[in-house]
Design an enzyme around this catalytic site. Structure first.
Site, short mmCIF file in Angstrom:
data_model
loop_
_atom_site.label_atom_id
_atom_site.label_comp_id
_atom_site.label_asym_id
_atom_site.label_seq_id
_atom_site.Cartn_x
_atom_site.Cartn_y
_atom_site.Cartn_z
N LEU A 161 2.86 -11.00 -3.53
CA LEU A 161 3.57 -10.11 -3.35
C LEU A 161 3.43 -8.44 -4.26
O LEU A 161 3.46 -9.28 -5.25
CB LEU A 161 5.14 -10.61 -3.63
CG LEU A 161 6.38 -10.26 -2.82
CD1 LEU A 161 6.17 -10.07 -1.51
CD2 LEU A 161 7.22 -10.36 -3.08
N ASP A 162 2.91 -7.37 -3.31
CA ASP A 162 2.39 -6.55 -4.60
C ASP A 162 3.69 -6.37 -5.30
O ASP A 162 4.90 -6.30 -5.06
CB ASP A 162 2.17 -5.41 -3.34
CG ASP A 162 0.78 -6.17 -2.51
OD1 ASP A 162 0.07 -6.81 -3.09
OD2 ASP A 162 0.97 -5.42 -1.59
N LYS A 163 2.94 -5.81 -6.55
CA LYS A 163 4.90 -4.84 -7.25
C LYS A 163 5.68 -3.84 -5.78
O LYS A 163 6.84 -3.89 -6.48
CB LYS A 163 3.78 -3.82 -8.43
CG LYS A 163 4.68 -3.01 -9.03
CD LYS A 163 4.30 -2.65 -10.39
CE LYS A 163 5.07 -1.83 -10.84
NZ LYS A 163 3.94 -0.99 -12.18
N THR A 219 5.99 -4.22 -3.76
CA THR A 219 7.04 -4.69 -1.88
C THR A 219 8.08 -6.00 -2.40
O THR A 219 7.67 -6.29 -3.98
CB THR A 219 5.99 -5.81 -1.63
OG1 THR A 219 5.07 -5.36 -1.15
CG2 THR A 219 6.46 -6.29 -0.22
N ARG A 251 -0.63 -3.61 4.85
CA ARG A 251 -0.31 -1.96 4.52
C ARG A 251 -1.85 -1.25 4.75
O ARG A 251 -1.63 -0.09 5.41
CB ARG A 251 -1.02 -1.76 2.64
CG ARG A 251 0.54 -2.28 2.17
CD ARG A 251 0.82 -2.47 0.63
NE ARG A 251 0.37 -1.43 -0.31
CZ ARG A 251 0.25 -1.04 -1.28
NH1 ARG A 251 0.63 -2.22 -2.42
NH2 ARG A 251 -0.35 -0.16 -2.30
#
Length: 214
Positions: free
Chosen positions: A53-55, A57, A156
């Site tokens: 989970l991206d920073k 997001t 993305r």
């Protein structure tokens, strides 16, 4: 951010609703460090986020609290037997439809940039993102997304390649447009949220949900 929002907990695992701007790991104030301070000492063996989970997001993050369960859950994500659903607010108008559509452009499995979201040709691998457009206006479109592969920055990249970059995406979106969006919405967050997760934990099926803020 000192306290994480724990929305569910079981034997050897927790699910949090991660806010945008908080790293999962490799940061002094990341999820792992915060959770270690938040949980009761002795109530867990170790802390293992079991998927990406991206920073930037927000949303659901499943964390195993022992190595055995971490291995079991990570294998499910690798085998694609779990289901992850996201919501994203995109630039531009798209036709509203209840039908699922697909982005399947091959992309690399590493961070890229707005000039070449796909990455080098030699690094591109099979990738599939399914989506349906929930609502749309003249300027933006809200989509629900289901991932079938888990490449880095997959949603993305696919959105940017479709000329509908996610609002607030500083890596793949247009800087001038993002600046204007930040002024309008009074936030510099990226509008991508992990909203639903379906997975089996120790033989029991679970569905977790976290409401979005946009």
């Amino acid at each position: 951010m000192n306290v994480l929002d724990i929305i569910a907990r079981g034997d050897g695992w927790v699910v949090i609703n991660k806010p945008p701007g908080v790293s999962v790991h490799n940061d002094p104030r990341d999820v792992c460090h915060l959770l270690e301070k938040q949980l009761i000492p002795g109530s867990f063996e170790s802390i293992h986020p079991v998927h990406r989970l991206d920073k930037e997001t927000s949303g659901l993050l499943l964390i195993a609290l022992n190595a055995r369960l971490a291995k079991q859950l990570a294998e499910q994500f690798q085998a694609r037997t779990s289901e992850k659903y996201y919501y994203a607010l995109l630039r531009g108008s798209m036709p509203v439809s209840e039908e699922w559509q697909s982005w399947d452009t091959p992309i690399s499995d590493k961070a890229e940039g707005r000039n070449n979201p796909q990455g080098l040709a030699k690094d591109r691998v099979e990738s599939r993102t399914d989506f349906k457009v929930i609502k749309s206006d003249q300027y933006t479109s809200l989509i629900e997304v289901r991932l079938f592969t888990g490449r880095q920055h997959q949603i993305r990249k696919h959105a940017a390649l479709a000329k509908h970059a996610i609002l607030g995406d500083t890596r793949y979106g247009d800087p001038k447009f993002n600046k204007r969006i930040a002024e309008i919405y009074k936030t510099d967050r990226m509008f991508l949220h992990a909203g639903k997760l379906k997975i089996s934990i120790d033989g029991k099926e679970h569905t977790f949900e976290a409401s979005r803020e946009f």
